[in-house]
Design a protein around this motif. Structure first.
Motif, PDB file in Angstrom:
ATOM      1  N   SER A 112      -4.079  -5.401 -46.753  1.00 44.85           N
ATOM      2  CA  SER A 112      -4.511  -6.081 -45.529  1.00 44.85           C
ATOM      3  C   SER A 112      -5.494  -7.220 -45.826  1.00 44.85           C
ATOM      4  O   SER A 112      -5.362  -8.332 -45.312  1.00 44.85           O
ATOM      5  N   LEU A 113      -6.467  -6.958 -46.688  1.00 40.11           N
ATOM      6  CA  LEU A 113      -7.493  -7.994 -46.948  1.00 40.11           C
ATOM      7  C   LEU A 113      -7.020  -9.056 -47.934  1.00 40.11           C
ATOM      8  O   LEU A 113      -7.599 -10.147 -47.988  1.00 40.11           O
ATOM      9  N   THR A 114      -5.968  -8.740 -48.680  1.00 39.84           N
ATOM     10  CA  THR A 114      -5.401  -9.774 -49.544  1.00 39.84           C
ATOM     11  C   THR A 114      -4.636 -10.766 -48.671  1.00 39.84           C
ATOM     12  O   THR A 114      -4.670 -11.973 -48.910  1.00 39.84           O
ATOM     13  N   ALA A 115      -3.961 -10.223 -47.654  1.00 34.48           N
ATOM     14  CA  ALA A 115      -3.196 -11.083 -46.747  1.00 34.48           C
ATOM     15  C   ALA A 115      -4.132 -11.937 -45.894  1.00 34.48           C
ATOM     16  O   ALA A 115      -3.871 -13.103 -45.624  1.00 34.48           O
ATOM     17  N   GLU A 116      -5.216 -11.339 -45.483  1.00 37.27           N
ATOM     18  CA  GLU A 116      -6.155 -12.079 -44.618  1.00 37.27           C
ATOM     19  C   GLU A 116      -7.549 -11.918 -45.186  1.00 37.27           C
ATOM     20  O   GLU A 116      -8.227 -10.911 -44.958  1.00 37.27           O
ATOM     21  N   LYS A 117      -7.956 -12.921 -45.932  1.00 38.67           N
ATOM     22  CA  LYS A 117      -9.224 -12.835 -46.666  1.00 38.67           C
ATOM     23  C   LYS A 117     -10.406 -12.581 -45.721  1.00 38.67           C
ATOM     24  O   LYS A 117     -10.537 -13.245 -44.699  1.00 38.67           O
ATOM     25  N   PRO A 118     -11.255 -11.639 -46.104  1.00 34.37           N
ATOM     26  CA  PRO A 118     -12.410 -11.355 -45.237  1.00 34.37           C
ATOM     27  C   PRO A 118     -13.455 -12.468 -45.328  1.00 34.37           C
ATOM     28  O   PRO A 118     -13.514 -13.185 -46.327  1.00 34.37           O
ATOM     29  N   ASN A 119     -14.267 -12.534 -44.295  1.00 34.05           N
ATOM     30  CA  ASN A 119     -15.304 -13.556 -44.238  1.00 34.05           C
ATOM     31  C   ASN A 119     -16.645 -13.009 -44.733  1.00 34.05           C
ATOM     32  O   ASN A 119     -17.689 -13.584 -44.443  1.00 34.05           O
ATOM     33  N   CYS A 120     -16.602 -11.894 -45.406  1.00 31.58           N
ATOM     34  CA  CYS A 120     -17.826 -11.249 -45.891  1.00 31.58           C
ATOM     35  C   CYS A 120     -17.461 -10.443 -47.143  1.00 31.58           C
ATOM     36  O   CYS A 120     -16.279 -10.284 -47.450  1.00 31.58           O
ATOM     37  N   GLY A 121     -18.473  -9.941 -47.795  1.00 32.67           N
ATOM     38  CA  GLY A 121     -18.199  -9.051 -48.921  1.00 32.67           C
ATOM     39  C   GLY A 121     -17.758  -7.694 -48.374  1.00 32.67           C
ATOM     40  O   GLY A 121     -18.264  -7.242 -47.346  1.00 32.67           O
ATOM     41  N   VAL A 122     -16.794  -7.072 -49.050  1.00 31.74           N
ATOM     42  CA  VAL A 122     -16.317  -5.750 -48.621  1.00 31.74           C
ATOM     43  C   VAL A 122     -16.445  -4.795 -49.800  1.00 31.74           C
ATOM     44  O   VAL A 122     -16.087  -5.141 -50.937  1.00 31.74           O
ATOM     45  N   ILE A 123     -17.008  -3.614 -49.526  1.00 35.35           N
ATOM     46  CA  ILE A 123     -17.176  -2.605 -50.592  1.00 35.35           C
ATOM     47  C   ILE A 123     -16.668  -1.283 -50.035  1.00 35.35           C
ATOM     48  O   ILE A 123     -16.908  -0.969 -48.866  1.00 35.35           O
ATOM     49  N   ILE A 124     -15.972  -0.513 -50.869  1.00 31.06           N
ATOM     50  CA  ILE A 124     -15.720   0.875 -50.445  1.00 31.06           C
ATOM     51  C   ILE A 124     -16.373   1.807 -51.460  1.00 31.06           C
ATOM     52  O   ILE A 124     -16.257   1.621 -52.676  1.00 31.06           O
ATOM     53  N   CYS A 125     -17.121   2.760 -50.916  1.00 25.55           N
ATOM     54  CA  CYS A 125     -17.800   3.734 -51.774  1.00 25.55           C
ATOM     55  C   CYS A 125     -17.093   5.078 -51.602  1.00 25.55           C
ATOM     56  O   CYS A 125     -16.955   5.570 -50.470  1.00 25.55           O
ATOM     57  N   THR A 126     -16.612   5.596 -52.693  1.00 32.06           N
ATOM     58  CA  THR A 126     -15.745   6.794 -52.631  1.00 32.06           C
ATOM     59  C   THR A 126     -16.363   7.944 -53.425  1.00 32.06           C
ATOM     60  O   THR A 126     -17.251   7.737 -54.263  1.00 32.06           O
ATOM     61  N   PRO A 127     -15.864   9.133 -53.183  1.00 29.35           N
ATOM     62  CA  PRO A 127     -16.266  10.253 -54.053  1.00 29.35           C
ATOM     63  C   PRO A 127     -15.895   9.923 -55.506  1.00 29.35           C
ATOM     64  O   PRO A 127     -15.013   9.094 -55.760  1.00 29.35           O
ATOM     65  N   PHE A 128     -16.549  10.640 -56.439  1.00 24.15           N
ATOM     66  CA  PHE A 128     -16.322  10.333 -57.867  1.00 24.15           C
ATOM     67  C   PHE A 128     -14.848  10.423 -58.253  1.00 24.15           C
ATOM     68  O   PHE A 128     -14.351   9.629 -59.033  1.00 24.15           O
ATOM     69  N   ILE A 129     -14.168  11.428 -57.673  1.00 25.20           N
ATOM     70  CA  ILE A 129     -12.799  11.675 -58.141  1.00 25.20           C
ATOM     71  C   ILE A 129     -11.857  10.511 -57.819  1.00 25.20           C
ATOM     72  O   ILE A 129     -10.809  10.373 -58.424  1.00 25.20           O
ATOM     73  N   HIS A 130     -12.206   9.670 -56.849  1.00 28.22           N
ATOM     74  CA  HIS A 130     -11.322   8.555 -56.485  1.00 28.22           C
ATOM     75  C   HIS A 130     -11.547   7.310 -57.339  1.00 28.22           C
ATOM     76  O   HIS A 130     -10.666   6.469 -57.425  1.00 28.22           O
ATOM     77  N   LEU A 131     -12.726   7.222 -57.894  1.00 28.80           N
ATOM     78  CA  LEU A 131     -13.150   5.928 -58.433  1.00 28.80           C
ATOM     79  C   LEU A 131     -12.151   5.282 -59.382  1.00 28.80           C
ATOM     80  O   LEU A 131     -11.729   4.136 -59.166  1.00 28.80           O
ATOM     81  N   ALA A 132     -11.762   5.979 -60.406  1.00 29.57           N
ATOM     82  CA  ALA A 132     -10.897   5.368 -61.414  1.00 29.57           C
ATOM     83  C   ALA A 132      -9.555   4.962 -60.813  1.00 29.57           C
ATOM     84  O   ALA A 132      -9.051   3.863 -61.082  1.00 29.57           O
ATOM     85  N   SER A 133      -8.992   5.863 -59.992  1.00 31.98           N
ATOM     86  CA  SER A 133      -7.681   5.548 -59.403  1.00 31.98           C
ATOM     87  C   SER A 133      -7.780   4.369 -58.438  1.00 31.98           C
ATOM     88  O   SER A 133      -6.952   3.463 -58.445  1.00 31.98           O
ATOM     89  N   VAL A 134      -8.803   4.411 -57.602  1.00 29.84           N
ATOM     90  CA  VAL A 134      -8.958   3.327 -56.620  1.00 29.84           C
ATOM     91  C   VAL A 134      -9.250   2.010 -57.339  1.00 29.84           C
ATOM     92  O   VAL A 134      -8.735   0.951 -56.953  1.00 29.84           O
ATOM     93  N   ALA A 135     -10.030   2.074 -58.391  1.00 24.63           N
ATOM     94  CA  ALA A 135     -10.309   0.852 -59.158  1.00 24.63           C
ATOM     95  C   ALA A 135      -9.001   0.223 -59.625  1.00 24.63           C
ATOM     96  O   ALA A 135      -8.878  -1.005 -59.700  1.00 24.63           O
ATOM     97  N   GLY A 136      -8.003   1.069 -59.901  1.00 25.65           N
ATOM     98  CA  GLY A 136      -6.713   0.575 -60.382  1.00 25.65           C
ATOM     99  C   GLY A 136      -5.883  -0.111 -59.308  1.00 25.65           C
ATOM    100  O   GLY A 136      -4.983  -0.883 -59.638  1.00 25.65           O
ATOM    101  N   VAL A 137      -6.151   0.161 -58.050  1.00 25.18           N
ATOM    102  CA  VAL A 137      -5.326  -0.462 -57.002  1.00 25.18           C
ATOM    103  C   VAL A 137      -6.046  -1.579 -56.242  1.00 25.18           C
ATOM    104  O   VAL A 137      -5.436  -2.279 -55.446  1.00 25.18           O
TER     105      VAL A 137
END
Ligand code: G3H
Length: 496
Positions: free
Chosen positions: A273-298
């Motif tokens: 969604s945000l690649t299609a429509e670039k945000p006008n601000c910085g966006v961060i998602i903070c996830t539990p530890f178990i997601h980090l590596a996988s989410v970093a990959g996508v």
């Protein structure tokens, strides 16, 4: 034409030339000599000018009977139409219909109508044949006629021996204008072209449009100047904002809600969604530890930053179940949330523990989203400022100004977290401004101006625009509303 009463008379002087004993001498009436002098000659000269009538050197001779009617015309106290044509053979005959109509009108109104010309009898007859003219013709000196009007033919209207109107043959009064006696028509009145009238006309026709044009031009120049000023102001403001502008951020805190697959799916959806429509601000998602590596990959981390929700207060070693800042960093994450009220409340994270965590996070190249905020009781006791200040002093004010630049503050009133109760925009702004002033006291105005301060606590798409419109609120730390891509994007869009 009558000479006005009291008009100045011309003065003449006569000189008499007389001879006596072979000698000639000039005398005037005053010193006329006796009879011993013999008269030789006399000379009369005008020594002073008198009243000069408007029309002079002027004689009108009726053609059919050779009668001089000059006096009759010029002394008539009513109206007289004079059709002037020095040479009928050269006259424009295209408007004869209009002339004939005026003649008919003149007859009905008993107004004398004469055609004055220097033409021959033959030329007059030819004119009559062509135009059907029935008006009387009079002979007048050609030069005089030429000086009277330039148009050939032209029409004049006299009243009381004075010319009150002149028309070219192209501009004759139309039949429907002649619908009343001349006294009642405007053409029957002397034009009121007095000097002030003429000045007024000049003003109306020349000065006024010039004035209007000048005013319009000045206004145009003025609006351009205003526009330019506004533009340069905008540029200045933009530059100023850019210079001091801190980063606007919307950060999600997933907390303990999604399993790995759900988390990765959400991250992917958000990324698309945000690649299609670039945000006008910085966006961060903070996830539990178990997601980090996988989410970093996508994630495309140029658009969406990744952070952890916590990290250990120890660097490394036998701390079962803990995840160090270095481990977080190694997953590809760039941020970590520290000091969240839930960690303080449920896991007894003290200011000292948090101080260690912050130091370790920064040491490992993570940026810290440091949470502060008061409980409901503290708010009701009006202690929110003291609480926030103490939390900053307890865990991050030990940092150098340089280190502090890697800290984002998140003000989260505990009473608003997950409760649906939001601090009003004004309440939030008030405490954000206070927090910024505390940072300014500690690190100086410039650091304070560059510090991003987020608001957290039941923030959603519906209230984000008002909250984010406040000068000291630089975005949000979002809990519940970050768990669905559409909800989270709705908040991100508040910066559009
Ligand atoms: O970190 C996020 C805050 O705790 C806000 O949570 P919330 O948006 O669900 O109220």
């Amino acid at each position: 034409m009558e000479i006005p009463q009291g008009a100045k008379k011309p003065k003449f002087e006569t000189t008499f030339l007389m001879r006596k004993n072979g000698v000639e001498k000039a005398f005037s009436l005053a010193d006329y000599p006796d009879s011993t002098w013999t008269f030789v000659d006399s000379k009369t000269v005008q020594i002073e000018a008198g009243y000069v009538p408007p029309i002079h050197d002027f004689a009108i001779e009726r053609m059919n009977d050779g009668q001089d009617i000059t006096n009759e015309v010029l002394s008539d106290s009513g109206y007289t139409f004079l059709l002037i044509s020095p040479h009928l053979e050269q006259a424009d005959d295209s408007n004869f219909g209009a002339i004939d109509q005026i003649f008919e009108y003149a007859q009905e109104e008993h107004i004398p109508f004469y055609c004055l010309t220097a033409s021959t009898k033959e030329a007059i007859t030819k004119w009559e044949d062509i135009t059907g003219a029935e008006y009387p013709f009079c002979t007048t000196d050609e030069t005089t006629l030429k000086t009277m009007i330039r148009s050939n033919p032209g029409l004049m209207l006299l009243k009381n021996g004075e010319i009150i109107r002149k028309w070219s043959h192209n501009d004759l009064p139309k039949g429907d204008e002649l619908n009343a006696p001349l006294q009642q028509l405007s053409i029957g009145k002397m034009p009121t072209d007095s000097v002030p009238g003429k000045i007024l006309k000049i003003l109306l026709w020349f000065v006024l449009p010039l004035l209007v044009l000048t005013v319009a031009d000045r206004m145009w120049a003025w609006t351009r100047w205003l526009k330019r000023k506004e533009e340069s102001n905008k540029i200045y403001q933009r530059l100023k904002r850019r210079k001091t502008m801190r980063k606007k951020i919307v950060a999600g805190n997933w907390k303990m809600n999604l399993n790995l697959q759900e988390g990765v799916a959400l991250a992917k959806e958000l990324n698309t969604s945000l690649t299609a429509e670039k945000p006008n601000c910085g966006v961060i998602i903070c996830t539990p530890f178990i997601h980090l590596a996988s989410v970093a990959g996508v994630l495309n981390q140029d658009i969406i930053g990744l952070g952890a929700e916590n990290c250990a207060d120890k660097e490394k070693g036998a701390f079962t179940g803990e995840v160090s800042a270095e481990m977080v960093k190694s997953t590809g994450a760039q941020y970590v949330i520290l000091g969240h009220s839930e960690r303080r409340q449920y896991y007894n994270e003290t200011p000292e523990i948090l101080k260690e965590k912050v130091l370790l996070a920064l040491k490992n190249g993570l940026k810290v989203i440091f949470c502060i905020g008061e409980t409901l009781e503290e708010r009701e006791a009006n202690k929110q400022n003291d609480v926030c200040k103490a939390e900053l002093e307890g865990s991050v004010f030990n940092l150098s100004a340089e280190e502090f630049k890697n800290v984002i503050i998140a003000y989260e009133p505990i009473w608003a977290i997950g409760t649906g109760k939001t601090a009003t925009a004004d309440q939030a702004e008030e405490i954000h401004a206070f927090v910024r002033s505390v940072i300014a006291d500690k690190y100086g105005k410039e650091v304070a101006e560059d510090t991003t301060i987020l608001y957290g606590g039941s923030c959603k798409a519906s209230n984000a625009p008002e909250l984010f419109s406040k000068p000291d609120i630089d975005g949000g730390l979002i809990g519940g509303a970050s768990l669905k891509a559409a909800d989270f994007k709705g908040i991100i869009d508040a910066w559009k």
